[in-house]
Design a protein around this motif. Structure first.
Motif, PDB file in Angstrom:
ATOM      1  N   TYR A  36       0.837  -1.187   0.000  1.00 51.35           N
ATOM      2  CA  TYR A  36       0.000   0.000   0.000  1.00 51.35           C
ATOM      3  C   TYR A  36       0.875   1.241   0.000  1.00 51.35           C
ATOM      4  N   ASP A  37       0.270   2.364  -0.274  1.00 51.19           N
ATOM      5  CA  ASP A  37       0.965   3.647  -0.318  1.00 51.19           C
ATOM      6  C   ASP A  37       1.159   4.136   1.121  1.00 51.19           C
ATOM      7  N   THR A  38       2.365   3.979   1.646  1.00 54.53           N
ATOM      8  CA  THR A  38       2.638   4.334   3.038  1.00 54.53           C
ATOM      9  C   THR A  38       2.595   5.845   3.285  1.00 54.53           C
ATOM     10  N   ASP A  39       2.705   6.653   2.222  1.00 53.47           N
ATOM     11  CA  ASP A  39       2.610   8.101   2.378  1.00 53.47           C
ATOM     12  C   ASP A  39       1.171   8.576   2.575  1.00 53.47           C
ATOM     13  N   SER A  40       0.218   7.815   2.030  1.00 48.21           N
ATOM     14  CA  SER A  40      -1.184   8.229   2.086  1.00 48.21           C
ATOM     15  C   SER A  40      -2.022   7.435   3.084  1.00 48.21           C
ATOM     16  N   TYR A  41      -1.591   6.204   3.419  1.00 48.48           N
ATOM     17  CA  TYR A  41      -2.422   5.324   4.233  1.00 48.48           C
ATOM     18  C   TYR A  41      -1.669   4.778   5.434  1.00 48.48           C
ATOM     19  N   PHE A  42      -2.448   4.404   6.433  1.00 58.41           N
ATOM     20  CA  PHE A  42      -1.928   3.719   7.613  1.00 58.41           C
ATOM     21  C   PHE A  42      -2.862   2.553   7.898  1.00 58.41           C
ATOM     22  N   ILE A  43      -2.320   1.345   8.019  1.00 60.95           N
ATOM     23  CA  ILE A  43      -3.136   0.161   8.268  1.00 60.95           C
ATOM     24  C   ILE A  43      -2.989  -0.224   9.731  1.00 60.95           C
ATOM     25  N   GLN A  44      -4.133  -0.446  10.358  1.00 67.35           N
ATOM     26  CA  GLN A  44      -4.145  -0.799  11.772  1.00 67.35           C
ATOM     27  C   GLN A  44      -5.098  -1.966  11.992  1.00 67.35           C
ATOM     28  N   GLY A  45      -4.719  -2.897  12.868  1.00 67.02           N
ATOM     29  CA  GLY A  45      -5.617  -3.963  13.290  1.00 67.02           C
ATOM     30  C   GLY A  45      -5.758  -5.120  12.325  1.00 67.02           C
ATOM     31  N   TYR A  46      -4.768  -5.431  11.542  1.00 66.28           N
ATOM     32  CA  TYR A  46      -4.845  -6.572  10.634  1.00 66.28           C
ATOM     33  C   TYR A  46      -3.984  -7.713  11.166  1.00 66.28           C
ATOM     34  N   GLU A  47      -4.316  -8.902  10.763  1.00 63.61           N
ATOM     35  CA  GLU A  47      -3.526 -10.074  11.139  1.00 63.61           C
ATOM     36  C   GLU A  47      -2.240 -10.097  10.314  1.00 63.61           C
ATOM     37  N   THR A  48      -1.151 -10.472  10.923  1.00 62.30           N
ATOM     38  CA  THR A  48       0.128 -10.515  10.206  1.00 62.30           C
ATOM     39  C   THR A  48       0.409 -11.884   9.600  1.00 62.30           C
ATOM     40  N   THR A  49      -0.335 -12.904  10.018  1.00 60.74           N
ATOM     41  CA  THR A  49      -0.159 -14.256   9.480  1.00 60.74           C
ATOM     42  C   THR A  49      -1.527 -14.880   9.215  1.00 60.74           C
ATOM     43  N   VAL A  50      -1.530 -15.913   8.366  1.00 65.24           N
ATOM     44  CA  VAL A  50      -2.751 -16.665   8.061  1.00 65.24           C
ATOM     45  C   VAL A  50      -2.433 -18.155   8.048  1.00 65.24           C
ATOM     46  N   ASN A  51      -3.477 -18.964   8.099  1.00 62.08           N
ATOM     47  CA  ASN A  51      -3.349 -20.407   7.912  1.00 62.08           C
ATOM     48  C   ASN A  51      -3.701 -20.722   6.466  1.00 62.08           C
ATOM     49  N   VAL A  52      -2.924 -21.611   5.842  1.00 57.85           N
ATOM     50  CA  VAL A  52      -3.084 -21.924   4.426  1.00 57.85           C
ATOM     51  C   VAL A  52      -3.206 -23.432   4.263  1.00 57.85           C
ATOM     52  N   THR A  53      -4.104 -23.870   3.372  1.00 59.82           N
ATOM     53  CA  THR A  53      -4.219 -25.283   3.013  1.00 59.82           C
ATOM     54  C   THR A  53      -3.739 -25.440   1.580  1.00 59.82           C
ATOM     55  N   LEU A  54      -2.747 -26.309   1.373  1.00 58.66           N
ATOM     56  CA  LEU A  54      -2.214 -26.599   0.047  1.00 58.66           C
ATOM     57  C   LEU A  54      -2.659 -27.985  -0.377  1.00 58.66           C
ATOM     58  N   LYS A  55      -3.065 -28.119  -1.646  1.00 57.87           N
ATOM     59  CA  LYS A  55      -3.450 -29.411  -2.200  1.00 57.87           C
ATOM     60  C   LYS A  55      -2.705 -29.617  -3.501  1.00 57.87           C
ATOM     61  N   SER A  56      -2.225 -30.858  -3.709  1.00 58.72           N
ATOM     62  CA  SER A  56      -1.485 -31.154  -4.931  1.00 58.72           C
ATOM     63  C   SER A  56      -1.489 -32.649  -5.180  1.00 58.72           C
ATOM     64  N   ARG A  57      -1.325 -33.023  -6.429  1.00 59.26           N
ATOM     65  CA  ARG A  57      -1.150 -34.428  -6.780  1.00 59.26           C
ATOM     66  C   ARG A  57       0.320 -34.814  -6.770  1.00 59.26           C
ATOM     67  N   ASN A  58       1.190 -33.800  -6.700  1.00 61.48           N
ATOM     68  CA  ASN A  58       2.629 -34.017  -6.725  1.00 61.48           C
ATOM     69  C   ASN A  58       3.176 -33.832  -5.309  1.00 61.48           C
ATOM     70  N   ARG A  59       3.553 -34.905  -4.652  1.00 64.43           N
ATOM     71  CA  ARG A  59       4.018 -34.867  -3.259  1.00 64.43           C
ATOM     72  C   ARG A  59       5.333 -34.103  -3.119  1.00 64.43           C
ATOM     73  N   ILE A  60       6.234 -34.220  -4.069  1.00 63.79           N
ATOM     74  CA  ILE A  60       7.533 -33.547  -3.996  1.00 63.79           C
ATOM     75  C   ILE A  60       7.354 -32.035  -4.071  1.00 63.79           C
ATOM     76  N   GLN A  61       6.514 -31.569  -4.978  1.00 64.35           N
ATOM     77  CA  GLN A  61       6.271 -30.137  -5.090  1.00 64.35           C
ATOM     78  C   GLN A  61       5.558 -29.612  -3.851  1.00 64.35           C
ATOM     79  N   LEU A  62       4.641 -30.390  -3.301  1.00 58.16           N
ATOM     80  CA  LEU A  62       3.935 -29.979  -2.094  1.00 58.16           C
ATOM     81  C   LEU A  62       4.896 -29.842  -0.920  1.00 58.16           C
TER      82      LEU A  62
END
Length: 80
Positions: A36-62
């Motif tokens: 975001y444009d740090t000169d024009s905006y200020f972000i407050q109260g957001y999460e810094t991390t998330v949980n992610v689910t990955l799915k793949s048919r290729n075990r090595i790439q996963l």
């Protein structure tokens, strides 16, 4: 004829084995990169991390995506 089997080989192999689910990994605390444009905006109260689910048919790439050092994806929050 050969190009057809090369192009659809992974689909054909999955159909023959009867399994379409593949593999799944759950990652916790994946960092969010904010853009975001740090000169024009200020972000407050957001999460810094998330949980992610990955799915793949290729075990090595996963496994590569699961590892922090070899990960090729990013989670981004954009202010557009």
């Amino acid at each position: 004829m050969v190009l057809f089997f090369i192009a659809s080989g992974s689909t054909l192999q999955v159909n023959l084995s009867g399994s379409t689910s593949g593999y799944e990994e759950h990652l916790s605390n994946v960092p969010i990169q904010t853009t975001y444009d740090t000169d024009s905006y200020f972000i407050q109260g957001y999460e810094t991390t998330v949980n992610v689910t990955l799915k793949s048919r290729n075990r090595i790439q996963l496994n590569a995506e699961k590892n922090d050092e070899t990960r090729n994806f990013r989670v981004m929050a954009d202010s557009l």
